[in-house]
Design an enzyme around this catalytic site. Structure first.
Site, PDB file in Angstrom:
ATOM      1  N   ARG A  67       0.856  -1.192   0.000  1.00 24.69           N
ATOM      2  CA  ARG A  67       0.000   0.000   0.000  1.00 24.69           C
ATOM      3  C   ARG A  67       0.886   1.235   0.000  1.00 24.69           C
ATOM      4  O   ARG A  67       1.720   1.402   0.884  1.00 24.69           O
ATOM      5  CB  ARG A  67      -0.909   0.005   1.234  1.00 24.69           C
ATOM      6  CG  ARG A  67      -1.753   1.259   1.319  1.00 24.69           C
ATOM      7  CD  ARG A  67      -2.644   1.320   2.523  1.00 24.69           C
ATOM      8  NE  ARG A  67      -3.312   2.620   2.567  1.00 24.69           N
ATOM      9  CZ  ARG A  67      -3.311   3.440   3.614  1.00 24.69           C
ATOM     10  NH1 ARG A  67      -2.692   3.070   4.733  1.00 24.69           N
ATOM     11  NH2 ARG A  67      -3.907   4.612   3.564  1.00 24.69           N
TER      12      ARG A  67
ATOM     13  N   HIS B  46      -2.801  10.986   0.831  1.00 25.18           N
ATOM     14  CA  HIS B  46      -2.210  10.733   2.164  1.00 25.18           C
ATOM     15  C   HIS B  46      -1.581  12.038   2.643  1.00 25.18           C
ATOM     16  O   HIS B  46      -0.388  12.135   2.878  1.00 25.18           O
ATOM     17  CB  HIS B  46      -1.186   9.602   2.107  1.00 25.18           C
ATOM     18  CG  HIS B  46      -0.934   8.945   3.437  1.00 25.18           C
ATOM     19  ND1 HIS B  46      -1.054   7.572   3.657  1.00 25.18           N
ATOM     20  CD2 HIS B  46      -0.559   9.479   4.624  1.00 25.18           C
ATOM     21  CE1 HIS B  46      -0.752   7.307   4.924  1.00 25.18           C
ATOM     22  NE2 HIS B  46      -0.455   8.437   5.534  1.00 25.18           N
TER      23      HIS B  46
ATOM     24  N   GLU C 158      -7.433   8.636   6.267  1.00 24.42           N
ATOM     25  CA  GLU C 158      -7.677   9.238   7.577  1.00 24.42           C
ATOM     26  C   GLU C 158      -8.126  10.705   7.540  1.00 24.42           C
ATOM     27  O   GLU C 158      -7.411  11.614   8.018  1.00 24.42           O
ATOM     28  CB  GLU C 158      -6.413   9.114   8.448  1.00 24.42           C
ATOM     29  CG  GLU C 158      -5.986   7.700   8.646  1.00 24.42           C
ATOM     30  CD  GLU C 158      -4.837   7.571   9.617  1.00 24.42           C
ATOM     31  OE1 GLU C 158      -4.158   8.561   9.892  1.00 24.42           O
ATOM     32  OE2 GLU C 158      -4.626   6.453  10.113  1.00 24.42           O
TER      33      GLU C 158
ATOM     34  N   ASN D 225      -7.235   1.721   9.948  1.00 21.19           N
ATOM     35  CA  ASN D 225      -5.901   1.879  10.538  1.00 21.19           C
ATOM     36  C   ASN D 225      -6.065   1.803  12.046  1.00 21.19           C
ATOM     37  O   ASN D 225      -6.775   2.625  12.636  1.00 21.19           O
ATOM     38  CB  ASN D 225      -5.292   3.227  10.145  1.00 21.19           C
ATOM     39  CG  ASN D 225      -5.005   3.320   8.658  1.00 21.19           C
ATOM     40  OD1 ASN D 225      -5.118   2.329   7.946  1.00 21.19           O
ATOM     41  ND2 ASN D 225      -4.631   4.500   8.197  1.00 21.19           N
TER      42      ASN D 225
ATOM     43  N   TYR E 152      -4.070   1.463  15.805  1.00 22.93           N
ATOM     44  CA  TYR E 152      -2.814   1.545  16.553  1.00 22.93           C
ATOM     45  C   TYR E 152      -3.009   1.313  18.041  1.00 22.93           C
ATOM     46  O   TYR E 152      -2.157   0.724  18.699  1.00 22.93           O
ATOM     47  CB  TYR E 152      -2.145   2.907  16.328  1.00 22.93           C
ATOM     48  CG  TYR E 152      -1.571   3.020  14.938  1.00 22.93           C
ATOM     49  CD1 TYR E 152      -2.340   3.432  13.855  1.00 22.93           C
ATOM     50  CD2 TYR E 152      -0.245   2.673  14.688  1.00 22.93           C
ATOM     51  CE1 TYR E 152      -1.814   3.512  12.574  1.00 22.93           C
ATOM     52  CE2 TYR E 152       0.300   2.748  13.413  1.00 22.93           C
ATOM     53  CZ  TYR E 152      -0.505   3.170  12.356  1.00 22.93           C
ATOM     54  OH  TYR E 152       0.014   3.239  11.089  1.00 22.93           O
TER      55      TYR E 152
ATOM     56  N   GLU F 252      -3.403  -0.166   8.073  1.00 22.60           N
ATOM     57  CA  GLU F 252      -2.216   0.201   8.856  1.00 22.60           C
ATOM     58  C   GLU F 252      -2.318  -0.393  10.253  1.00 22.60           C
ATOM     59  O   GLU F 252      -3.385  -0.330  10.873  1.00 22.60           O
ATOM     60  CB  GLU F 252      -2.056   1.726   9.017  1.00 22.60           C
ATOM     61  CG  GLU F 252      -1.617   2.456   7.801  1.00 22.60           C
ATOM     62  CD  GLU F 252      -1.490   3.956   8.029  1.00 22.60           C
ATOM     63  OE1 GLU F 252      -1.230   4.378   9.169  1.00 22.60           O
ATOM     64  OE2 GLU F 252      -1.718   4.717   7.058  1.00 22.60           O
TER      65      GLU F 252
HETATM   66  O1  LIG Z   1       1.835   7.622  13.199  1.00 22.76           O
HETATM   67  C1  LIG Z   1       2.066   6.490  12.449  1.00 22.76           C
HETATM   68  C2  LIG Z   1       1.221   6.512  11.182  1.00 22.76           C
HETATM   69  C3  LIG Z   1       1.622   7.605  10.193  1.00 22.76           C
HETATM   70  O2  LIG Z   1       2.995   7.534   9.897  1.00 22.76           O
HETATM   71  C4  LIG Z   1       0.758   7.427   8.934  1.00 22.76           C
HETATM   72  O3  LIG Z   1       1.143   8.290   7.883  1.00 22.76           O
HETATM   73  C5  LIG Z   1      -0.694   7.698   9.237  1.00 22.76           C
HETATM   74  O4  LIG Z   1      -1.551   7.124   8.263  1.00 22.76           O
HETATM   75  C6  LIG Z   1      -1.055   7.223  10.619  1.00 22.76           C
HETATM   76  N1  LIG Z   1      -2.239   7.297  11.173  1.00 22.76           N
HETATM   77  C7  LIG Z   1      -2.127   6.855  12.424  1.00 22.76           C
HETATM   78  C8  LIG Z   1      -3.291   6.778  13.344  1.00 22.76           C
HETATM   79  N2  LIG Z   1      -3.528   7.752  14.200  1.00 22.76           N
HETATM   80  C9  LIG Z   1      -3.103   9.014  14.488  1.00 22.76           C
HETATM   81  C10 LIG Z   1      -3.608   9.628  15.599  1.00 22.76           C
HETATM   82  C11 LIG Z   1      -3.207  10.895  15.917  1.00 22.76           C
HETATM   83  C12 LIG Z   1      -2.299  11.553  15.139  1.00 22.76           C
HETATM   84  C13 LIG Z   1      -1.777  10.934  14.023  1.00 22.76           C
HETATM   85  C14 LIG Z   1      -2.178   9.645  13.685  1.00 22.76           C
HETATM   86  C15 LIG Z   1      -0.845   6.477  12.667  1.00 22.76           C
HETATM   87  N3  LIG Z   1      -0.195   6.712  11.516  1.00 22.76           N
END
Ligand SMILES: OC[C@@H]1[C@@H](O)[C@H](O)[C@@H](O)c2nc(CNc3ccccc3)cn21
Length: 450
Positions: A81, A125, A170, A295, A297, A354
């Site tokens: 991706r 993105h 996102e 996505n 985390y 993700e």
């Molecule tokens: O932060 C890790 C990755 C980032 O590198 C990606 O470009 C992005 O798609 C991404 N989204 C999140 C999910 N959440 C999030 C929450 C608060 C601030 C930024 C990301 C994490 N990540």
């Protein structure tokens, strides 16, 4: 549940891959006729990115893409991706097409296919062409037409070779970070602008899907970051805080995209800053989707706290395990949110687009190894959580680890390493971490020995 030694059976055709994004890995932002994006500008605005880091070089993927595809092949990835930099394709955002930009992504897609790796292409993105930001960016209702035009250029050039398309990555982060709190490009801080940008992003999503249905013949979806919210106590105040946080992050985009309406709480949350939207907008936004990318985390234990926006604050868990970004490692949250998604929106196919974590990785050892056991443990537990959801009937079709490479973590610069492959930013040497080797073995066994 996760009995030790259990034989994990992932669905036939489950897609195992890794994810990146253009601005975070490519470098060469202005090469071969490309125009600047809002992140090119933001990074060159003093104080916006930690240590003054920029995406000018990043992982130099714009020049090293052939070696990176070969590395993906060596690791055994079945999918990749990636995102396209809009301003490489349309330097002014609309109108004139930069053929050199199209050629870069066309060559990348061909190399992926030649190596048995399925491309999943994200149109957006976060790197809006700066020329469009000068015209109001996501605050301009014309942004839906701009985005559909950009998508159509790529659909005509790549559809057929690319069979899985994503409109937006996102929209919550784009809005919350770029328009409400200002930590991300374009760095606005306005509770009045945020809902407008958010709504136009979703109108743009709908317009790009409509354009795809006219031009494309394969699959298109939306990628959202969702985070399950758990009450810090059984108080009514904390339950209400959970409702607000859940509506704001998790329902704000999926509801209009899949149900054609916003959650009621958003009007309560934004008050006088919440516009009266034209009904026709929801007919545009709500387009049939072939899949939703999620996505994941972390989770958030949430309490009522008026020192936070939304009067909802996250509570650190004293016995929790946390990654370098301060996110709790909580695999069960992924199972819970997949069940919530199915119960709320039905049996739409889902890809985990993700999932990953930044941990402090040791330096490359003498024998060339990079031991990252915490990342292996994180990935294993989250894949088991996905397997639990699949066994409970959720139609999860694939998993993209974030990220293939250590890369530019937006405003945090190069301070956080999410990659399963280490990048030495001085030499640009790639070194697969133990997690990359583990992931390759896991893919080869189709998850059986998770
Ligand atoms: O932060 C890790 C990755 C980032 O590198 C990606 O470009 C992005 O798609 C991404 N989204 C999140 C999910 N959440 C999030 C929450 C608060 C601030 C930024 C990301 C994490 N990540």
């Amino acid at each position: 549940m996760n009995e030790p030694g259990k034989d994990f059976q992932f669905p036939q055709g489950f897609l195992w891959g890794a994810a990146t994004a253009a601005h975070q890995i490519e470098g060469s932002p202005l090469a071969d006729g490309a125009g600047p994006s809002i992140w090119t500008r933001f990074a060159h605005t003093p104080g916006m990115i930690l240590n003054g880091d920029t995406g000018d070089v990043a992982c130099d993927h714009y020049r090293r893409w052939q070696d990176d595809v070969a590395l993906m092949r060596e690791l055994g990835l079945k999918a990749y991706r990636f995102s396209v930099s809009w301003s490489r394709i349309l330097p002014e955002g609309t109108g004139r097409v930069n053929q050199a930009g199209l050629d870069f992504y066309s060559r990348l897609v061909d190399a992926l296919l030649e190596n048995g790796i399925e491309p999943l292409l994200t149109l957006y993105h976060w790197d809006l062409p700066a020329a469009l930001d000068d015209r109001g960016g996501w605050l301009n209702r014309d942004s839906a037409d701009w985005f559909a035009e950009y998508g159509s250029v790529l659909y005509r050039a790549l559809d057929g070779r690319v069979k899985k398309w994503v409109t937006l990555n996102e929209p919550w982060v784009v809005t919350d970070g770029g328009y409400l709190h200002g930590a991300l490009a374009p760095g606005h801080r306005s509770r009045y602008e945020a809902p407008i940008a958010s709504h136009n992003l979703m109108r743009a999503h709908g317009a790009a899907v409509q354009a795809y249905r006219a031009e494309g013949a394969h699959e298109i979806g939306l990628v959202v970051n969702i985070e399950p919210k758990y009450p810090a106590s059984d108080s009514a105040a904390d339950a209400a805080a959970v409702d607000r946080a859940h509506a704001y992050m998790n329902e704000q985009y999926l509801h209009p995209a899949l149900l054609g309406r916003y959650p009621d709480r958003l009007r309560e949350i934004f008050g006088d800053a919440w516009p009266q939207w034209p009904d026709a907008d929801f007919d545009l936004i709500r387009q049939p989707l072939d899949f939703v990318g999620i996505n994941y985390y972390t989770r958030s234990v949430t309490r009522a706290d008026d020192s936070y926006p939304l009067n909802a604050g996250a509570v650190r868990q004293p016995l929790g395990t946390y990654s370098e970004t301060g996110w709790e490692v909580f695999p069960q949250g992924l199972t819970d949110l997949l069940l919530w998604f199915k119960n709320t929106y039905g049996d739409i196919p889902v890809y985990i687009t993700e999932n990953g974590a930044a941990f402090f990785d040791p330096p490359v050892a003498e024998e060339g190894r990079i031991r990252d056991p915490l990342r292996i443990d994180y990935l294993r537990k989250h894949l088991r959580a996905i397997h639990d959801a699949i066994e409970a009937g959720v139609d999860v079709r694939g998993y993209m680890v974030w990220s293939l490479l250590d890369n530019l973590e937006w405003s945090l610069g190069y301070s956080k390493r999410f990659g399963i492959v280490h990048v030495n930013y001085d030499s640009q040497q790639r070194t697969p971490k133990d997690s990359a080797l583990w992931y390759g073995r896991m893919i080869a066994s189709h998850g059986r020995h998770l």
